[in-house]
Scaffold this active site. Sequence first.
Site, PDB file in Angstrom:
ATOM      1  N   ASP A  46      12.787 -12.007  -5.489  1.00 61.86           N
ATOM      2  CA  ASP A  46      13.919 -12.386  -4.650  1.00 61.86           C
ATOM      3  C   ASP A  46      13.656 -11.986  -3.203  1.00 61.86           C
ATOM      4  O   ASP A  46      12.901 -11.042  -2.943  1.00 61.86           O
ATOM      5  CB  ASP A  46      15.199 -11.701  -5.134  1.00 61.86           C
ATOM      6  CG  ASP A  46      15.677 -12.250  -6.468  1.00 61.86           C
ATOM      7  OD1 ASP A  46      15.333 -13.405  -6.784  1.00 61.86           O
ATOM      8  OD2 ASP A  46      16.384 -11.524  -7.187  1.00 61.86           O
ATOM      9  N   TYR A 103       9.151  -1.847 -11.712  1.00 62.77           N
ATOM     10  CA  TYR A 103       9.973  -1.882 -10.502  1.00 62.77           C
ATOM     11  C   TYR A 103      10.549  -0.506 -10.197  1.00 62.77           C
ATOM     12  O   TYR A 103      10.827   0.287 -11.106  1.00 62.77           O
ATOM     13  CB  TYR A 103      11.160  -2.841 -10.681  1.00 62.77           C
ATOM     14  CG  TYR A 103      10.807  -4.277 -10.918  1.00 62.77           C
ATOM     15  CD1 TYR A 103      10.719  -5.177  -9.859  1.00 62.77           C
ATOM     16  CD2 TYR A 103      10.573  -4.752 -12.204  1.00 62.77           C
ATOM     17  CE1 TYR A 103      10.413  -6.512 -10.074  1.00 62.77           C
ATOM     18  CE2 TYR A 103      10.260  -6.091 -12.428  1.00 62.77           C
ATOM     19  CZ  TYR A 103      10.180  -6.963 -11.361  1.00 62.77           C
ATOM     20  OH  TYR A 103       9.865  -8.282 -11.582  1.00 62.77           O
ATOM     21  N   ASP A 137      23.477  -8.593  -6.597  1.00 60.48           N
ATOM     22  CA  ASP A 137      22.672  -7.779  -5.694  1.00 60.48           C
ATOM     23  C   ASP A 137      23.351  -7.704  -4.326  1.00 60.48           C
ATOM     24  O   ASP A 137      24.420  -8.290  -4.104  1.00 60.48           O
ATOM     25  CB  ASP A 137      21.231  -8.291  -5.588  1.00 60.48           C
ATOM     26  CG  ASP A 137      21.125  -9.688  -4.974  1.00 60.48           C
ATOM     27  OD1 ASP A 137      22.092 -10.151  -4.343  1.00 60.48           O
ATOM     28  OD2 ASP A 137      20.057 -10.311  -5.117  1.00 60.48           O
ATOM     29  N   ARG A 145      18.546  -7.293 -11.517  1.00 61.46           N
ATOM     30  CA  ARG A 145      19.928  -7.516 -11.075  1.00 61.46           C
ATOM     31  C   ARG A 145      20.889  -7.524 -12.256  1.00 61.46           C
ATOM     32  O   ARG A 145      22.010  -7.014 -12.179  1.00 61.46           O
ATOM     33  CB  ARG A 145      20.038  -8.854 -10.344  1.00 61.46           C
ATOM     34  CG  ARG A 145      19.488  -8.876  -8.946  1.00 61.46           C
ATOM     35  CD  ARG A 145      19.758 -10.214  -8.299  1.00 61.46           C
ATOM     36  NE  ARG A 145      18.923 -11.290  -8.809  1.00 61.46           N
ATOM     37  CZ  ARG A 145      19.299 -12.556  -8.905  1.00 61.46           C
ATOM     38  NH1 ARG A 145      20.517 -12.926  -8.547  1.00 61.46           N
ATOM     39  NH2 ARG A 145      18.468 -13.477  -9.358  1.00 61.46           N
TER      40      ARG A 145
END
Length: 307
Positions: free
Chosen positions: A49, A77, A91, A195
């Site tokens: 993203d 992540y 988000d 997310r």
Amino acid sequence: MSTARPRRTPPPSGLIIVDKPADWTSHDVVGKMRGIAGTRKVGHAGTLDPMATGVLVVGVEKATRLLGHLALTEKVYEATIRLGMTTNTDDAEGEIIAVTPAGRVTAEEVHRGVAALTGKIMQVPPQVSAIKVNGERAYKRARAGEEVELAARPVTVSEFAVAAIRRTRVETADDTTEVVDVDATVTCSSGTYIRALARDLGAALGVGGHLTRLRRIRVGPYGLASARTIDELARECVIMPIAEAVAAAFPRRDVTAQDARLVAHGGRLPAAGLGPGPVGVFGPEGTLLALVEERGGTARPLVVFAP
């Protein structure tokens, strides 16, 4: 007199490990790398993203044919989840649609909520996602005001480790509210939305939640240690040779000259017991020949790289 320009020599086939900056789409990175690498044959494995930073694997020339297989690998992540606020995109890029003070949420409750989202789980993707619904991207429908129904999908979260829990007050449209920021490291299968983990953790705790920071630190075997920023790549375009990239990402099978000729022409080999695949096949001189998958006692080519 001819005025034709000399043909530009294409770059070597391989992977470029990019440290994607914030506010760039993955498509933006591909466009920039086409100019830096000097070729139109550029693609990426695994979209990030715009808000996210970190490892984006970019393929150049023949290595673009690897990307669909690399996208199936494990990813890691570093993330920050804000509990107490819900957004319409799950988000920080979206609009806040609900605020519930999170001061009552305890550390024990956070850890229990995280544990419930670890392992093999069913996850509903965010409405603002690239998943297609009746041939159209879900995010286009959602941004047009349509309520998008997305089916839950199986994903694997092999690690969801909380690094820190921080409490703070933030301003809202009417007042201030107490939120809880959770720093975590997530190791997961491809197709997992961080997310959505933030959304679901907040929902389970009854206060809502969304993602405020996301940095991808590893895709399969490719980590930040081998990643370069756009500026660094503009100064020196470091391309990992395709044979090295395959050897790092997949099991390796070395074959004889006779088998190499067979594979180079799309032929099948007896299975070697290296797993369903993909498996990298290399010739006697270390030349990358193909990716194969083993099924029914045979290894059939998925992608042939040999000339």
